[in-house]
Design a protein around this motif. Structure first.
Motif, PDB file in Angstrom:
ATOM      1  N   TYR A  34       0.834  -1.204   0.000  1.00 17.47           N
ATOM      2  CA  TYR A  34       0.000   0.000   0.000  1.00 17.47           C
ATOM      3  C   TYR A  34       0.867   1.252   0.000  1.00 17.47           C
ATOM      4  O   TYR A  34       0.640   2.187  -0.780  1.00 17.47           O
ATOM      5  CB  TYR A  34      -0.942   0.009   1.212  1.00 17.47           C
TER       6      TYR A  34
ATOM      7  N   THR B 280      -8.721   6.838  -3.296  1.00 13.54           N
ATOM      8  CA  THR B 280      -9.062   5.461  -2.956  1.00 13.54           C
ATOM      9  C   THR B 280      -9.154   4.594  -4.205  1.00 13.54           C
ATOM     10  O   THR B 280      -8.605   3.497  -4.251  1.00 13.54           O
ATOM     11  CB  THR B 280     -10.432   5.445  -2.237  1.00 13.54           C
TER      12      THR B 280
ATOM     13  N   ALA C 100      -7.144   1.295  -5.368  1.00 12.82           N
ATOM     14  CA  ALA C 100      -7.859   0.044  -5.604  1.00 12.82           C
ATOM     15  C   ALA C 100      -7.498  -0.527  -6.977  1.00 12.82           C
ATOM     16  O   ALA C 100      -7.246  -1.726  -7.112  1.00 12.82           O
ATOM     17  CB  ALA C 100      -9.361   0.270  -5.496  1.00 12.82           C
TER      18      ALA C 100
ATOM     19  N   VAL D 227      -7.803  -4.485  -5.974  1.00  7.21           N
ATOM     20  CA  VAL D 227      -8.501  -4.732  -4.721  1.00  7.21           C
ATOM     21  C   VAL D 227      -9.733  -3.842  -4.740  1.00  7.21           C
ATOM     22  O   VAL D 227      -9.787  -2.863  -5.480  1.00  7.21           O
ATOM     23  CB  VAL D 227      -7.520  -4.362  -3.577  1.00  7.21           C
ATOM     24  N   SER D 228     -10.775  -4.175  -3.984  1.00  9.79           N
ATOM     25  CA  SER D 228     -11.978  -3.362  -4.029  1.00  9.79           C
ATOM     26  C   SER D 228     -11.770  -2.041  -3.295  1.00  9.79           C
ATOM     27  O   SER D 228     -10.974  -1.968  -2.352  1.00  9.79           O
ATOM     28  CB  SER D 228     -13.141  -4.115  -3.391  1.00  9.79           C
TER      29      SER D 228
ATOM     30  N   SER E 249     -11.968  -2.196   0.429  1.00 10.32           N
ATOM     31  CA  SER E 249     -10.787  -2.716   1.110  1.00 10.32           C
ATOM     32  C   SER E 249      -9.764  -1.615   1.328  1.00 10.32           C
ATOM     33  O   SER E 249      -9.106  -1.548   2.375  1.00 10.32           O
ATOM     34  CB  SER E 249     -10.155  -3.834   0.281  1.00 10.32           C
TER      35      SER E 249
ATOM     36  N   GLY F  62     -10.647   0.606   4.252  1.00  9.39           N
ATOM     37  CA  GLY F  62     -10.314  -0.055   5.512  1.00  9.39           C
ATOM     38  C   GLY F  62      -8.834   0.002   5.823  1.00  9.39           C
ATOM     39  O   GLY F  62      -8.424   0.383   6.925  1.00  9.39           O
ATOM     40  N   MET F  63      -8.010  -0.341   4.846  1.00 12.16           N
ATOM     41  CA  MET F  63      -6.569  -0.377   5.087  1.00 12.16           C
ATOM     42  C   MET F  63      -6.018   1.017   5.336  1.00 12.16           C
ATOM     43  O   MET F  63      -5.164   1.214   6.213  1.00 12.16           O
ATOM     44  CB  MET F  63      -5.872  -1.008   3.889  1.00 12.16           C
TER      45      MET F  63
END
Ligand code: MN
Ligand code: MN
Ligand code: MN
Ligand code: MN
Lengths: 224, 224
Positions: free
Chosen positions: B9, B25, B29, B34-35, B38, B41-42
DNA sequence: GTTAATTTTTAGTCTTCCCTAAAACAACTG
DNA sequence: CAGTTGTTTTAGGGAAGACTAAAAATTAAC
């Protein structure tokens, strides 16, 4: 592909099976530094995946599929150790920790290139045999130095690779795989040291008292 | 230590920030496959760890601590790519995938040994600068070949490294970092090809029509 | 200036791998 | 063979990291 947890479990089963008749839950827990309950859980999953056979209270054994994976990982591990040592000069007490991580990320292509670059080595820096590309592996069970009688001449065959301090100690005595030595005195059923004369290498002629713990993790082959 | 998810990340934030004003975001993603949920959240977790600053709906930025980690990972990545290419002969279109895994398991000691063995290289096989051991990194933003006018002479500076097929294509045309070329014809605002004459290397003298997508991922520096 | 489209976040789950505490089982011990 | 000891399994959870579906906020379009 498999997770590295799966790979580490299979490797551990293979390695414990080398010396023990049955591979128990608690032996795996001790080696992997994990609780016995965790081992039960994982082993059940491995059984569902057909990588091990497993009977409650009777231990674990690798299936052919499981053994293939285990030996593949061991090949990666030992090849990486050898490469780090030979090509990059990493000392023999540090290669194990690094290989423990690299073994899970090495591609087959790079594995083959390392093997080629090293001239297809047969043993890692600690003397352990490197499985062939077709995943054949024969691991002789050399006797430990601790069990040799006074007067015996022998050659260092293999040293346990997972304790850096022990490796530095043994290396300091000049006892690398291939080094010839003669047992001067030994106390077989006590935990006393084994005194050896080094016949080879940079410590040629020196006499050393090898502590019991080290003598138990240093394996030799007899010389007539 | 940080997980490899955290490292990936942070690296992605750093790399997107190279060209984009704000790191969103959805950009993260898309890059990490990745969605968006997700990522949200991270990113919140990274903010708690003080590795990024983050304001809802306004994007993410690295803190100093986060940037250090990101650049460390980028140094690992590019050094490993260079090592695999130079020392083991891994083709330039395969090194990226392998480095993507190795970057997370390389120790500082082995990093230093690779650096030494290579003679402290400054650029990876795709032309990207390797951060210094003290984690300094300057990434010039070369213009893409797609924006060069006919008649320009230029040298290949960098090629995007994450698409193996593109690298094989570009390599087949002899266009590696350092290769000099001259733009014969170009169609700036269309998606047509750019025709170049290669002035260097094994394709010296050849004329090639470089497809638009490749020309957009091949960066050059001007030559007066 | 509403409505519509896009992006981002929330809410609720899932999977993998590990843990502790307690119950069940097997193996010695006298 | 009953009791003690040590091992293994069950039961119940937790942290990471990902997902889907639905709600909310922002941006774009009439
Ligand atoms: Mn491992
Ligand atoms: Mn070894
Ligand atoms: Mn990565
Ligand atoms: Mn690169």
């Amino acid at each position: 592909m498999h997770t590295s947890a799966v790979e580490d479990y299979l490797k551990a089963v293979c390695e414990i099976g080398r010396t023990e008749e049955t591979v128990t839950t608690s032996a795996l827990a001790a080696r992997l530094d994990v609780s016995p309950a965790s081992v039960t859980g994982m082993v059940k999953k491995l059984a569902v995946m057909k990588l091990v056979t497993y009977e409650r209270y009777y231990g674990v054994a690798l299936t052919n599929a499981g053994r293939r994976i285990a030996i593949e990982v061991i090949r990666h591990h030992r090849l990486v150790e050898t490469y780090l040592h030979e090509a990059l000069g990493v000392p023999w007490d540090e290669v194990h920790a690094e290989a423990e991580k690299w073994e899970h990320v090495l591609s087959e292509d790079v594995e083959a290139r390392m093997d080629e670059a090293l001239g297809h080595p047969t043993n890692d820096p600690h003397g352990a045999p490197i499985p062939t590309p077709t995943l054949e592996l024969v691991e002789p069970d050399w006797p430990p130095l601790a069990r040799m009688d006074a007067g015996t001449k022998a050659v260092v065959a293999e040293v346990s690779d997972d304790d850096p301090e022990l490796l530095r100690y043994v290396g300091g005595l000049g006892l690398y795989p291939g080094t010839a030595l003669e047992v001067i005195s030994s106390a077989p059923y006590s935990d006393g040291p084994v005194t050896v004369r080094v016949l080879d290498g940079d410590q040629r002629g020196a006499e050393h008292a090898v502590g019991h713990r080290a003598a138990a993790h240093l394996f030799v082959r007899d010389v007539k």
